[in-house]
Design a protein around this motif. Structure first.
Motif, mmCIF file in Angstrom:
data_model
loop_
_atom_site.group_PDB
_atom_site.id
_atom_site.type_symbol
_atom_site.label_atom_id
_atom_site.label_comp_id
_atom_site.label_asym_id
_atom_site.label_seq_id
_atom_site.Cartn_x
_atom_site.Cartn_y
_atom_site.Cartn_z
ATOM 1 N N ALA A 386 0.885 -1.170 0.000
ATOM 2 C CA ALA A 386 0.000 0.000 0.000
ATOM 3 C C ALA A 386 0.924 1.221 0.000
ATOM 4 C CB ALA A 386 -0.913 -0.008 1.218
ATOM 5 N N ALA A 387 1.367 1.618 -1.211
ATOM 6 C CA ALA A 387 2.486 2.551 -1.336
ATOM 7 C C ALA A 387 2.246 3.900 -0.675
ATOM 8 C CB ALA A 387 2.821 2.752 -2.816
ATOM 9 N N GLN A 388 1.007 4.371 -0.660
ATOM 10 C CA GLN A 388 0.704 5.677 -0.062
ATOM 11 C C GLN A 388 0.332 5.583 1.419
ATOM 12 O OE1 GLN A 388 -0.278 5.180 -3.537
ATOM 13 N NE2 GLN A 388 1.680 6.250 -3.697
ATOM 14 N N GLY A 389 0.474 4.403 1.978
ATOM 15 C CA GLY A 389 0.134 4.208 3.376
ATOM 16 C C GLY A 389 -1.340 3.868 3.541
ATOM 17 N N PRO A 390 -1.881 4.061 4.734
ATOM 18 C CA PRO A 390 -1.250 4.690 5.892
ATOM 19 C C PRO A 390 -0.180 3.802 6.534
ATOM 20 C CG PRO A 390 -3.377 3.780 6.518
ATOM 21 C CD PRO A 390 -3.256 3.605 5.022
ATOM 22 N N THR A 391 0.799 4.452 7.146
ATOM 23 C CA THR A 391 1.814 3.695 7.863
ATOM 24 C C THR A 391 1.160 2.943 9.017
ATOM 25 O OG1 THR A 391 2.323 5.597 9.273
ATOM 26 C CG2 THR A 391 3.638 5.321 7.266
ATOM 27 N N ALA A 392 1.612 1.713 9.224
ATOM 28 C CA ALA A 392 1.024 0.864 10.269
ATOM 29 C C ALA A 392 2.018 -0.219 10.624
ATOM 30 C CB ALA A 392 -0.281 0.232 9.779
ATOM 31 N N THR A 439 8.616 5.312 2.715
ATOM 32 C CA THR A 439 9.364 6.553 2.603
ATOM 33 C C THR A 439 8.406 7.687 2.221
ATOM 34 O OG1 THR A 439 11.392 7.534 1.730
ATOM 35 C CG2 THR A 439 9.954 6.414 0.141
ATOM 36 N N GLY A 440 8.917 8.921 2.291
ATOM 37 C CA GLY A 440 8.063 10.073 2.014
ATOM 38 C C GLY A 440 7.067 10.339 3.121
ATOM 39 N N VAL A 441 7.435 9.970 4.341
ATOM 40 C CA VAL A 441 6.545 10.084 5.497
ATOM 41 C C VAL A 441 6.920 11.322 6.308
ATOM 42 C CG1 VAL A 441 5.689 8.926 7.574
ATOM 43 C CG2 VAL A 441 6.314 7.571 5.551
ATOM 44 N N THR A 442 5.935 12.099 6.710
ATOM 45 C CA THR A 442 6.186 13.282 7.542
ATOM 46 C C THR A 442 5.679 13.112 8.962
ATOM 47 O OG1 THR A 442 4.105 14.291 6.812
ATOM 48 C CG2 THR A 442 6.098 14.826 5.540
ATOM 49 N N GLN A 443 4.786 12.168 9.191
ATOM 50 C CA GLN A 443 4.165 11.973 10.504
ATOM 51 C C GLN A 443 4.892 10.872 11.266
ATOM 52 O OE1 GLN A 443 -0.198 11.828 10.687
ATOM 53 N NE2 GLN A 443 -0.035 9.952 11.923
ATOM 54 N N THR A 444 5.268 11.148 12.513
ATOM 55 C CA THR A 444 5.991 10.166 13.316
ATOM 56 C C THR A 444 5.083 9.044 13.788
ATOM 57 O OG1 THR A 444 7.555 11.843 14.081
ATOM 58 C CG2 THR A 444 7.372 9.828 15.398
ATOM 59 N N ALA A 445 3.885 9.374 14.225
ATOM 60 C CA ALA A 445 2.956 8.364 14.724
ATOM 61 C C ALA A 445 2.411 7.531 13.572
ATOM 62 C CB ALA A 445 1.813 9.035 15.477
ATOM 63 N N GLY A 447 -0.155 5.910 10.922
ATOM 64 C CA GLY A 447 -1.291 6.515 10.237
ATOM 65 C C GLY A 447 -0.929 7.597 9.252
ATOM 66 N N GLY A 448 0.356 7.844 9.053
ATOM 67 C CA GLY A 448 0.779 8.881 8.128
ATOM 68 C C GLY A 448 0.739 8.428 6.675
ATOM 69 N N THR A 449 0.764 9.405 5.775
ATOM 70 C CA THR A 449 0.809 9.102 4.347
ATOM 71 C C THR A 449 2.259 8.881 3.920
ATOM 72 O OG1 THR A 449 0.923 11.456 3.800
ATOM 73 C CG2 THR A 449 -1.271 10.442 3.885
ATOM 74 N N ALA A 450 2.435 8.252 2.752
ATOM 75 C CA ALA A 450 3.765 7.917 2.248
ATOM 76 C C ALA A 450 3.773 8.034 0.736
ATOM 77 C CB ALA A 450 4.141 6.504 2.686
ATOM 78 N N THR A 451 4.962 7.927 0.160
ATOM 79 C CA THR A 451 5.090 7.978 -1.300
ATOM 80 C C THR A 451 5.539 6.649 -1.887
ATOM 81 O OG1 THR A 451 7.366 8.797 -1.115
ATOM 82 C CG2 THR A 451 5.613 10.443 -1.260
ATOM 83 N N GLY A 487 14.407 10.374 9.306
ATOM 84 C CA GLY A 487 14.287 11.184 8.104
ATOM 85 C C GLY A 487 12.866 11.057 7.579
ATOM 86 N N SER A 488 12.742 10.686 6.329
ATOM 87 C CA SER A 488 11.397 10.510 5.757
ATOM 88 C C SER A 488 10.980 9.044 5.727
ATOM 89 C CB SER A 488 11.350 11.082 4.335
ATOM 90 O OG SER A 488 12.221 10.349 3.481
ATOM 91 N N ASN A 489 11.782 8.168 6.325
ATOM 92 C CA ASN A 489 11.461 6.741 6.348
ATOM 93 C C ASN A 489 10.790 6.356 7.657
ATOM 94 O OD1 ASN A 489 12.719 6.395 3.818
ATOM 95 N ND2 ASN A 489 14.706 6.026 4.780
ATOM 96 N N TRP A 490 9.795 5.504 7.559
ATOM 97 C CA TRP A 490 9.044 5.033 8.734
ATOM 98 C C TRP A 490 9.066 3.513 8.730
ATOM 99 C CZ3 TRP A 490 5.061 2.057 10.482
ATOM 100 C CH2 TRP A 490 4.459 2.394 11.710
ATOM 101 N N TRP A 491 9.503 2.928 9.864
ATOM 102 C CA TRP A 491 9.641 1.475 9.974
ATOM 103 C C TRP A 491 8.884 0.949 11.187
ATOM 104 C CZ3 TRP A 491 11.993 -1.434 6.306
ATOM 105 C CH2 TRP A 491 12.866 -0.791 5.425
ATOM 106 N N SER A 492 8.402 -0.270 11.088
ATOM 107 C CA SER A 492 7.879 -0.976 12.257
ATOM 108 C C SER A 492 8.538 -2.336 12.340
ATOM 109 C CB SER A 492 6.361 -1.143 12.162
ATOM 110 O OG SER A 492 5.999 -2.141 11.219
#
Length: 537
Positions: A386-392, A439-445, A447-451, A487-492
């Motif tokens: 799910a390339a645009q997220g939401p991050t989870a 990547t392309g994430v601006t929100q730390t928590a 549920g953020g969007t991504a690219t 940075g702009s990367n979000w990992w779980s």
């Protein structure tokens, strides 16, 4: 759920962890025997310690007996490669009979997992002499407690190298056959990392299911690759004319070194599940082909059974299956009939806890009497497909506010499977030794969007724990697992701390233990598997 990572040609750099050593020695007339306590890891609620006994004398030492105290709040929960008894906070460790004499200059190591943070032992003696090596007993603040020699009666048969976790809970790890290529991860690494002593079972992944039959996955890696002395489990090089080489022979050597280990050959996986559809049309023929392959005389002693990783019966994975709800039960029943009651037959299954989802698509409960255990794959719920997220988090234990899909978390799957009548002790909780990221994430928590997917060493959107723990250390937790934004990367991903929480859940639910994908994602000293072993208690 996606598991295309299983067929990627992974590789990985070894990340070395610092250890803290507490040297202690016992006196001898000519030189000394030393006992070095090394903190392998400490995850706050528990720790792992390695104890190395070295004979610094000029004579062979037939036996050794280490006595020591642990501070209040620190206890030994499990141990391996020594016989350990206790009275209060006083512990006695003695050499196992199979270990043999300790030659001059030789060393022997045993280990234990403890509760609470790591603490150095106190009042240590070896064979009655001081561990300081000065020939006098150490000062003691309280008289040492006498431990009756009858506390541990001599075994009637040679004990296994390491006991399983208390309550016979299973610690099951996948070994990926393709890891011997780019990732440079071999069976020997299971030994050198200390993981072999903590495992109860290894799943060798994967065999193919071509044409509705069990088939070899990679003949070169499986039984043909020649190992040098440096890369071999026992330091002995393969010869050109020996009948079995490759990972199968290395597993044979590993089992000789760790008699408690059982090895199963796993078939299917994300990429190779298509053949199960044809297998379901003639389960008896499929089972017969599997038996003949697993019990091939060249490697029959290597394997203790078979694991089926069908993604997914009567549902869609990489491809869709429409064999009907009884197909899985019929295939498993045929396998049990062919392999007999003495072999292990297990299955990795979906962890889709939604109503009307993949668990509901097949009669898993009907297959339960024929299986030793199930492994619901409680990871890969969410990811950068799910390339645009939401991050989870890809491996949530529980639900949480904002979860993208209800029912996509471990507890939902476990409760659904239990409600269908599958015994809790036949369910193992799944742990991923890797993270998933965007990547392309601006929100730390969450549920953020991504690219798109975050860059990974070998596959976009995926990275080993051993890399992430340094490149993007966890900064928060959600639903029993960890996440981080770098940075702009979000990992779980899971950490030793979150794994400890998941193991508490497994114990409280009465589960049969835990399994993980896969060994090469861990650190070079087995940090995550240590947390599983320690957490199961």
């Amino acid at each position: 759920m996606k598991r295309s990572l299983r067929r990627a040609l992974w590789a990985g750099a070894v990340v070395a962890l610092a250890v803290a050593a507490v040297p202690m020695a016992t006196a001898s007339a000519a030189g000394s025997v030393t006992a070095t306590f090394t903190k392998v890891q400490d995850w706050g609620t528990g720790h792992e310690t390695k104890v190395t006994v070295t004979n610094g004398t000029s004579a062979s030492v037939d036996t050794w007996r280490i006595e020591f105290d642990l501070p209040s709040g620190t206890t030994i929960s499990t141990f391996w490669d020594a016989d350990v008894t206790s009275s209060g906070n006083h512990y006695v460790a003695v050499k196992k009979s199979w270990a043999g004499p300790l030659a001059p200059g030789a060393s022997f190591s045993w280990g234990y997992n403890g509760t609470g943070p790591y603490a150095a032992p106190l009042n240590c003696t070896v064979n009655g002499g001081s561990c300081s090596g000065d020939g006098t007993p150490p000062p003691t603040t309280t008289p040492p407690t006498t431990v009756s020699p009858t506390t541990t009666p001599p075994p009637t048969t040679p004990p296994p190298t390491t006991p399983p976790p208390s309550g016979d809970q299973k610690v099951v790890g996948y070994f990926a056959e393709w890891g011997v290529y780019a990732r440079n991860y071999h069976v020997k690494n299971i030994h050198t990392s200390g993981s072999a002593a903590k495992l109860t079972h290894i799943l060798y992944a994967f065999g193919n299911t071509a044409g509705g039959r069990c088939a070899i996955g990679d003949s070169y890696a499986d039984y043909d690759k020649a190992y040098t002395a440096a890369d071999s489990v026992d330091g002995v090089a393969d010869t050109w004319d020996q009948p079995l080489r490759g990972s199968f022979n290395q597993l044979r050597k590993l089992k000789k070194m760790y008699p408690q280990l059982k090895v199963l050959w796993s078939f299917g996986g994300w990429t190779w599940s298509a053949g199960f559809t044809q297998a379901a049309q003639n389960p008896a023929a499929f089972a017969d082909s599997c038996y003949n392959l697993v019990e091939d005389p060249r490697w029959a002693d290597v394997f203790d059974g078979i694991d089926i990783d069908w993604e997914y019966p009567n549902a869609c994975g990489l491809q869709c299956d429409s064999s009907g709800p009884n197909a899985f039960k019929n295939v498993i029943s045929a396998l049990r009939a062919r392999f007999g009651s003495g072999a292990l037959v297990t299955a990795a299954i979906t962890a889709d806890g939604t109503n009307g989802g993949k668990i509901d698509a097949a009669d898993y409960a009907g297959a339960a009497p024929y299986l030793n255990w199930f492994m619901p794959m409680t990871y890969d719920y969410f990811g950068a497909w799910a390339a645009q997220g939401p991050t989870a988090p890809h491996s949530p234990l529980t639900s949480y506010a904002g979860i993208p899909q209800q029912g996509f978390y471990a507890d939902a799957a476990i409760q659904k499977l239990k409600a269908k009548g599958i015994p809790a002790n036949k369910l193992l909780l799944g742990i991923g030794f890797y993270g998933r990221g965007w990547t392309g994430v601006t929100q730390t928590a969450p549920g953020g969007t991504a690219t798109g997917p975050a860059p990974g060493t070998y596959e976009q959107g995926v990275e080993d724990y051993k890399v992430l723990k340094n490149s993007c250390p966890a900064t928060g937790t959600v639903a029993g697992t960890a996440y981080a934004k770098c940075g702009s990367n979000w990992w779980s991903y899971d950490t030793p701390s979150t794994i400890g929480g998941k193991m508490t859940y497994a114990r409280n639910q009465g589960l049969g233990g835990a399994f993980f994908w896969e060994l090469s994602g861990d650190t070079s000293n087995g940090e995550l598997i240590g947390a599983i072993r320690g957490g199961l208690g």
